[in-house]
Motif scaffolding. Structure first.
Motif, short mmCIF file in Angstrom:
data_model
loop_
_atom_site.label_atom_id
_atom_site.label_comp_id
_atom_site.label_asym_id
_atom_site.label_seq_id
_atom_site.Cartn_x
_atom_site.Cartn_y
_atom_site.Cartn_z
N ILE A 75 -12.39 4.55 13.90
CA ILE A 75 -10.93 4.52 14.03
C ILE A 75 -10.42 5.94 14.27
O ILE A 75 -10.22 6.71 13.32
N PRO A 76 -10.22 6.35 15.53
CA PRO A 76 -9.75 7.70 15.82
C PRO A 76 -8.31 7.95 15.35
O PRO A 76 -7.96 9.09 15.04
N VAL A 77 -7.50 6.87 15.32
CA VAL A 77 -6.10 7.02 14.92
C VAL A 77 -5.77 5.89 13.94
O VAL A 77 -5.71 4.73 14.32
N VAL A 78 -5.56 6.24 12.67
CA VAL A 78 -5.28 5.22 11.65
C VAL A 78 -4.05 4.40 12.00
O VAL A 78 -4.00 3.19 11.75
N GLU A 79 -3.06 5.04 12.60
CA GLU A 79 -1.83 4.33 12.96
C GLU A 79 -2.07 3.22 13.98
O GLU A 79 -1.24 2.33 14.14
N ASP A 80 -3.20 3.27 14.68
CA ASP A 80 -3.51 2.26 15.69
C ASP A 80 -4.31 1.08 15.12
O ASP A 80 -4.73 0.21 15.89
N GLN A 90 -2.47 0.81 5.04
CA GLN A 90 -1.68 1.28 3.91
C GLN A 90 -2.50 2.20 3.01
O GLN A 90 -2.02 3.24 2.55
N TYR A 91 -3.76 1.81 2.78
CA TYR A 91 -4.62 2.62 1.93
C TYR A 91 -4.87 4.00 2.54
O TYR A 91 -4.68 5.02 1.88
#
Length: 208
Positions: A75-80, A90-91
């Protein structure tokens, strides 16, 4: 001790990849809880040490089923993260994690833990070569943890010098014996015949 060997390996890899944190969680006997056994953090991140010691399987309903299928999670971008991964999002947001890579730790085709690699100060995309190296490193860590007290002998075959050097470093840092390395299959066969290693780590496309 094996604990010091694993911790030293996490430190070497963390500094080499310029990440902020990496840790190893092992699956409990009832296969419902992951418990943290080893961890390395950058010096400026030490205040985060021991924040989370165990994770229950139901806490991450999107991530853990994939991990149980022996998949890596990049996951390069958690927001994605997708909508189905709202609990995971959320974690990770609560700890300001920007990017992460989860490598399954496998023994005899069975998951017994995972290796988590995280960045907090910036987003990061791991390259295919980096992920390949980390998967191999995960395999060596898994073998080191599942064969405590035994010295596992390894031979490495990889055409790319940088990747081969990285694999060899990971093998020795994990407390295993590197019996030989090669950039082609012909020489690797000679090494295997002469030293009879317990495991050969090689690129399937290794030239002859």
């Amino acid at each position: 001790s094996i604990g010091n060997i694993i911790t030293d390996a996490l430190k070497e890899i963390g500094e080499f990849l310029d990440i902020d944190c990496n840790n190893v969680f092992l699956l409990s006997q009832n296969r419902k809880v992951f418990k943290k056994n080893y961890e390395w953090l950058k010096e400026e991140m030490l205040s985060r040490k021991n924040i989370l010691e165990e994770i229950h399987m139901e806490s991450f309903p999107w991530l853990f089923p994939r991990l149980m299928q022996l998949q890596q999670i990049h996951i390069p971008v958690v927001e994605d993260l997708p909508l189905q991964a709202s609990a995971e999002k959320q974690y990770f947001n609560s700890y300001n994690v920007k990017s992460f890579l989860i490598i399954p730790l496998i023994n005899y085709n069975t998951l017994f833990g995972f290796w988590g690699i995280y960045t907090i100060t910036r987003e990061k995309i791991w390259t295919e070569d980096e992920i390949a190296l980390l998967r191999i490193t995960g395999d060596t860590l898994a073998r080191a943890m599942s064969h405590k007290g035994e010295k596992i002998r390894i031979a490495v075959g990889e055409e790319k010098t940088l990747l081969r050097n990285g694999i060899c470093t990971a093998v020795t840092n994990a407390g295993m014996e590197l019996v030989g390395e090669s950039y082609d299959s012909e020489n690797l066969i000679e090494i295997a015949t002469r030293y009879q290693p317990d495991l050969i780590i090689m690129n399937a496309g290794l030239p002859g």
